[in-house]
Design an enzyme around this catalytic site. Sequence first.
Site, PDB file in Angstrom:
ATOM      1  N   HIS A 190       0.865  -1.182   0.000  1.00  0.00           N
ATOM      2  CA  HIS A 190       0.000   0.000   0.000  1.00  0.00           C
ATOM      3  C   HIS A 190       0.900   1.229   0.000  1.00  0.00           C
ATOM      4  O   HIS A 190       1.711   1.426   0.912  1.00  0.00           O
ATOM      5  CB  HIS A 190      -0.938  -0.010   1.206  1.00  0.00           C
ATOM      6  CG  HIS A 190      -2.065  -0.978   1.049  1.00  0.00           C
ATOM      7  ND1 HIS A 190      -2.577  -1.712   2.086  1.00  0.00           N
ATOM      8  CD2 HIS A 190      -2.777  -1.330  -0.061  1.00  0.00           C
ATOM      9  CE1 HIS A 190      -3.564  -2.477   1.622  1.00  0.00           C
ATOM     10  NE2 HIS A 190      -3.701  -2.269   0.329  1.00  0.00           N
ATOM     11  N   ARG A 218       0.929   4.450   0.513  1.00  0.00           N
ATOM     12  CA  ARG A 218       1.117   5.504   1.515  1.00  0.00           C
ATOM     13  C   ARG A 218       1.675   4.995   2.835  1.00  0.00           C
ATOM     14  O   ARG A 218       1.969   5.784   3.728  1.00  0.00           O
ATOM     15  CB  ARG A 218      -0.206   6.209   1.768  1.00  0.00           C
ATOM     16  CG  ARG A 218      -1.296   5.334   2.379  1.00  0.00           C
ATOM     17  CD  ARG A 218      -2.584   6.129   2.429  1.00  0.00           C
ATOM     18  NE  ARG A 218      -3.724   5.355   2.901  1.00  0.00           N
ATOM     19  CZ  ARG A 218      -4.953   5.858   2.974  1.00  0.00           C
ATOM     20  NH1 ARG A 218      -5.172   7.104   2.618  1.00  0.00           N
ATOM     21  NH2 ARG A 218      -5.948   5.119   3.402  1.00  0.00           N
ATOM     22  N   GLU A 219       1.815   3.685   2.974  1.00  0.00           N
ATOM     23  CA  GLU A 219       2.270   3.111   4.243  1.00  0.00           C
ATOM     24  C   GLU A 219       3.802   3.078   4.272  1.00  0.00           C
ATOM     25  O   GLU A 219       4.433   2.029   4.279  1.00  0.00           O
ATOM     26  CB  GLU A 219       1.613   1.735   4.424  1.00  0.00           C
ATOM     27  CG  GLU A 219       0.090   1.871   4.493  1.00  0.00           C
ATOM     28  CD  GLU A 219      -0.698   0.571   4.331  1.00  0.00           C
ATOM     29  OE1 GLU A 219      -0.081  -0.508   4.308  1.00  0.00           O
ATOM     30  OE2 GLU A 219      -1.938   0.647   4.236  1.00  0.00           O
ATOM     31  N   ARG A 255      -3.024   4.973  -2.087  1.00  0.00           N
ATOM     32  CA  ARG A 255      -2.917   3.631  -1.495  1.00  0.00           C
ATOM     33  C   ARG A 255      -2.739   2.534  -2.551  1.00  0.00           C
ATOM     34  O   ARG A 255      -2.005   1.571  -2.359  1.00  0.00           O
ATOM     35  CB  ARG A 255      -4.205   3.366  -0.708  1.00  0.00           C
ATOM     36  CG  ARG A 255      -4.467   1.915  -0.312  1.00  0.00           C
ATOM     37  CD  ARG A 255      -5.813   1.835   0.419  1.00  0.00           C
ATOM     38  NE  ARG A 255      -6.353   0.493   0.516  1.00  0.00           N
ATOM     39  CZ  ARG A 255      -6.245  -0.283   1.593  1.00  0.00           C
ATOM     40  NH1 ARG A 255      -5.575   0.137   2.642  1.00  0.00           N
ATOM     41  NH2 ARG A 255      -6.799  -1.480   1.623  1.00  0.00           N
ATOM     42  N   ASN A 310      -3.897  -5.403  -2.218  1.00  0.00           N
ATOM     43  CA  ASN A 310      -4.111  -6.424  -1.189  1.00  0.00           C
ATOM     44  C   ASN A 310      -5.549  -6.947  -1.172  1.00  0.00           C
ATOM     45  O   ASN A 310      -6.008  -7.517  -0.179  1.00  0.00           O
ATOM     46  CB  ASN A 310      -3.701  -5.915   0.193  1.00  0.00           C
ATOM     47  CG  ASN A 310      -3.312  -7.066   1.111  1.00  0.00           C
ATOM     48  OD1 ASN A 310      -2.830  -8.106   0.634  1.00  0.00           O
ATOM     49  ND2 ASN A 310      -3.551  -6.919   2.404  1.00  0.00           N
ATOM     50  N   ARG A 311      -6.242  -6.755  -2.287  1.00  0.00           N
ATOM     51  CA  ARG A 311      -7.545  -7.403  -2.505  1.00  0.00           C
ATOM     52  C   ARG A 311      -7.545  -8.107  -3.860  1.00  0.00           C
ATOM     53  O   ARG A 311      -8.572  -8.555  -4.324  1.00  0.00           O
ATOM     54  CB  ARG A 311      -8.685  -6.363  -2.492  1.00  0.00           C
ATOM     55  CG  ARG A 311      -8.828  -5.550  -1.223  1.00  0.00           C
ATOM     56  CD  ARG A 311      -9.299  -6.382  -0.042  1.00  0.00           C
ATOM     57  NE  ARG A 311      -9.510  -5.531   1.127  1.00  0.00           N
ATOM     58  CZ  ARG A 311      -8.544  -5.128   1.957  1.00  0.00           C
ATOM     59  NH1 ARG A 311      -7.287  -5.523   1.758  1.00  0.00           N
ATOM     60  NH2 ARG A 311      -8.822  -4.347   2.986  1.00  0.00           N
ATOM     61  N   HIS A 361       2.437  -3.733   6.444  1.00  0.00           N
ATOM     62  CA  HIS A 361       1.543  -2.587   6.259  1.00  0.00           C
ATOM     63  C   HIS A 361       1.726  -1.633   7.441  1.00  0.00           C
ATOM     64  O   HIS A 361       2.479  -1.893   8.356  1.00  0.00           O
ATOM     65  CB  HIS A 361       0.079  -3.047   6.275  1.00  0.00           C
ATOM     66  CG  HIS A 361      -0.303  -3.945   5.159  1.00  0.00           C
ATOM     67  ND1 HIS A 361      -1.059  -3.524   4.102  1.00  0.00           N
ATOM     68  CD2 HIS A 361      -0.039  -5.262   4.932  1.00  0.00           C
ATOM     69  CE1 HIS A 361      -1.249  -4.535   3.268  1.00  0.00           C
ATOM     70  NE2 HIS A 361      -0.643  -5.601   3.743  1.00  0.00           N
ATOM     71  N   SER A 362       0.955  -0.554   7.420  1.00  0.00           N
ATOM     72  CA  SER A 362       0.739   0.246   8.613  1.00  0.00           C
ATOM     73  C   SER A 362      -0.674   0.810   8.493  1.00  0.00           C
ATOM     74  O   SER A 362      -1.215   0.851   7.388  1.00  0.00           O
ATOM     75  CB  SER A 362       1.764   1.378   8.723  1.00  0.00           C
ATOM     76  OG  SER A 362       1.517   2.392   7.770  1.00  0.00           O
ATOM     77  N   TYR A 363      -1.304   1.272   9.566  1.00  0.00           N
ATOM     78  CA  TYR A 363      -0.801   1.264  10.914  1.00  0.00           C
ATOM     79  C   TYR A 363      -1.803   0.525  11.793  1.00  0.00           C
ATOM     80  O   TYR A 363      -2.895   0.201  11.305  1.00  0.00           O
ATOM     81  CB  TYR A 363      -0.652   2.723  11.432  1.00  0.00           C
ATOM     82  CG  TYR A 363      -1.947   3.524  11.421  1.00  0.00           C
ATOM     83  CD1 TYR A 363      -2.731   3.636  12.569  1.00  0.00           C
ATOM     84  CD2 TYR A 363      -2.387   4.148  10.256  1.00  0.00           C
ATOM     85  CE1 TYR A 363      -3.920   4.366  12.548  1.00  0.00           C
ATOM     86  CE2 TYR A 363      -3.579   4.867  10.235  1.00  0.00           C
ATOM     87  CZ  TYR A 363      -4.336   4.969  11.384  1.00  0.00           C
ATOM     88  OH  TYR A 363      -5.518   5.674  11.352  1.00  0.00           O
ATOM     89  N   TYR A 396     -10.470  -6.675  10.087  1.00  0.00           N
ATOM     90  CA  TYR A 396     -11.747  -6.774   9.370  1.00  0.00           C
ATOM     91  C   TYR A 396     -11.604  -7.846   8.297  1.00  0.00           C
ATOM     92  O   TYR A 396     -10.485  -8.189   7.904  1.00  0.00           O
ATOM     93  CB  TYR A 396     -12.157  -5.439   8.735  1.00  0.00           C
ATOM     94  CG  TYR A 396     -11.033  -4.664   8.080  1.00  0.00           C
ATOM     95  CD1 TYR A 396     -10.348  -5.169   6.974  1.00  0.00           C
ATOM     96  CD2 TYR A 396     -10.648  -3.419   8.564  1.00  0.00           C
ATOM     97  CE1 TYR A 396      -9.321  -4.456   6.381  1.00  0.00           C
ATOM     98  CE2 TYR A 396      -9.611  -2.700   7.975  1.00  0.00           C
ATOM     99  CZ  TYR A 396      -8.962  -3.230   6.884  1.00  0.00           C
ATOM    100  OH  TYR A 396      -7.937  -2.530   6.304  1.00  0.00           O
ATOM    101  N   GLU A 420       0.523  -5.097  10.549  1.00  0.00           N
ATOM    102  CA  GLU A 420       0.325  -3.645  10.574  1.00  0.00           C
ATOM    103  C   GLU A 420       1.320  -3.061  11.567  1.00  0.00           C
ATOM    104  O   GLU A 420       1.249  -3.344  12.763  1.00  0.00           O
ATOM    105  CB  GLU A 420      -1.100  -3.297  11.030  1.00  0.00           C
ATOM    106  CG  GLU A 420      -2.205  -3.840  10.131  1.00  0.00           C
ATOM    107  CD  GLU A 420      -2.469  -2.977   8.898  1.00  0.00           C
ATOM    108  OE1 GLU A 420      -1.842  -1.898   8.781  1.00  0.00           O
ATOM    109  OE2 GLU A 420      -3.293  -3.389   8.070  1.00  0.00           O
TER     110      GLU A 420
HETATM  111 ZN   LIG Z   1      -1.964  -1.660   4.040  1.00  0.00          ZN
END
Ligand SMILES: [Zn+2]
Length: 406
Positions: A168, A170-171, A226, A243-244, A295-297, A347, A369
């Site tokens: 992602h 922006r992470e 993202r 990531n989907r 990932h974050s966060y 989730y 994360e």
């Molecule tokens: Zn992520």
Amino acid sequence: MLLLLGCAWSLKSFEGHKVIRAEVDSLEHLAYLLELKRNTTFDFWAEPARLGQSVDVRVAPEQCHWLCEQLSERHIPFRVLIEDVQALMGKQVEGREGMVTSQTGIDYTQYHTYEEIVAWLKTLPASYPTIAQLINIGKSYEGRDLLVVRISSNKTSGKAVWFDGGIHAREWISTATVVYMLGNILSDYGKDPTITSLVDGGAIYVLPVFNPDGYSYTWTDDRMWRKTRSPNAGSDCVGTDPNRNWDFQWGGAGTSTDPCDDSYCGSAPFSEIEVKTVGLYIKNAGFFKGYINFHSYSQLWMSPWGYTYDLPKDYTLQNALSGKCVAALQAVSGTQYQYGTISNTIYPASGSSADYTYNAGVLYSYGVELRDTGDYGFLLPPDQIVPSGQETYEAVKAWAIQSFSS
Ligand SMILES: [Zn+2]
């Protein structure tokens, strides 16, 4: 100079933006926040998922008043989590010197552009000729190299683990933490007995920038990007959530079919060349025993499944190792992580990395994360890169040892 100015002009401003944290203490509140997510274009930093799990939303100045009013009317407790998004963005790159050479190495106390990271990666085989190999596994949609460092003193990978950052865009801390760990594995070989035995006993594969197009875009155009940067037929909205997009249980719970959504699953499984390239590389290799997608966060160490609340058959093993990793991490400076399965911890998310790699035979597959829990969110200050790297490194050692012994 002109080039620099041009760059500054195209970077999107987040002047006046804030991040609001809303608490979810009733099903009614949860339903409202889910509806808000569906019906608005707000940037959810932490999505509504379940009771007791707070929701973080970035709002522009003109949206802020409206949202706060809506929340107040419904008696949903909220507070301003981040007062000045733009200021934190500035702090992330303040005083940055991006120079990377074989003499200087890479500065772990700063965030780096894709080009700087690549320049550093290219110095590694010469700096560590007996253990470092640079593998170009393919190109991104926009033609950037997907560069993996293979660390091993052996020619063949009997057993191997893989970890990556920056899926992602922006992470940033995920890429920075992976860069830190990569550099330290290389320099600790022959000094740290754990690292030495891992590098002698198998192979460690590291991909610091999984989504280089998106990552580059966060430096030049939109810090909050993202997704990938591939266009979507019939839509003006660009990009897919990488990531989907993995080819396992694709398009199920926790995904969107709207190309404008940040969780858009893509037009088909593996529609994103970066995801397909990494996924098939790992699957076809057949020798990977561990996989971590950073990932974050939120500070979470998560195992499969993401697509269902059901537990996989190896849950006990996977969860026990999560516990070990989290304990090793916390022992460094007290940072606390939660752990459990993806669906039960954060989730439901279908078509995600760890589900795919686990299903492809990689027993110890995780989605992690990193820091923090929201004080800075995606905009973690650079002085936290080394602490994040140090603590995560200990967890990664525990994970690699267990993976190699499986
Ligand atoms: Zn992520």
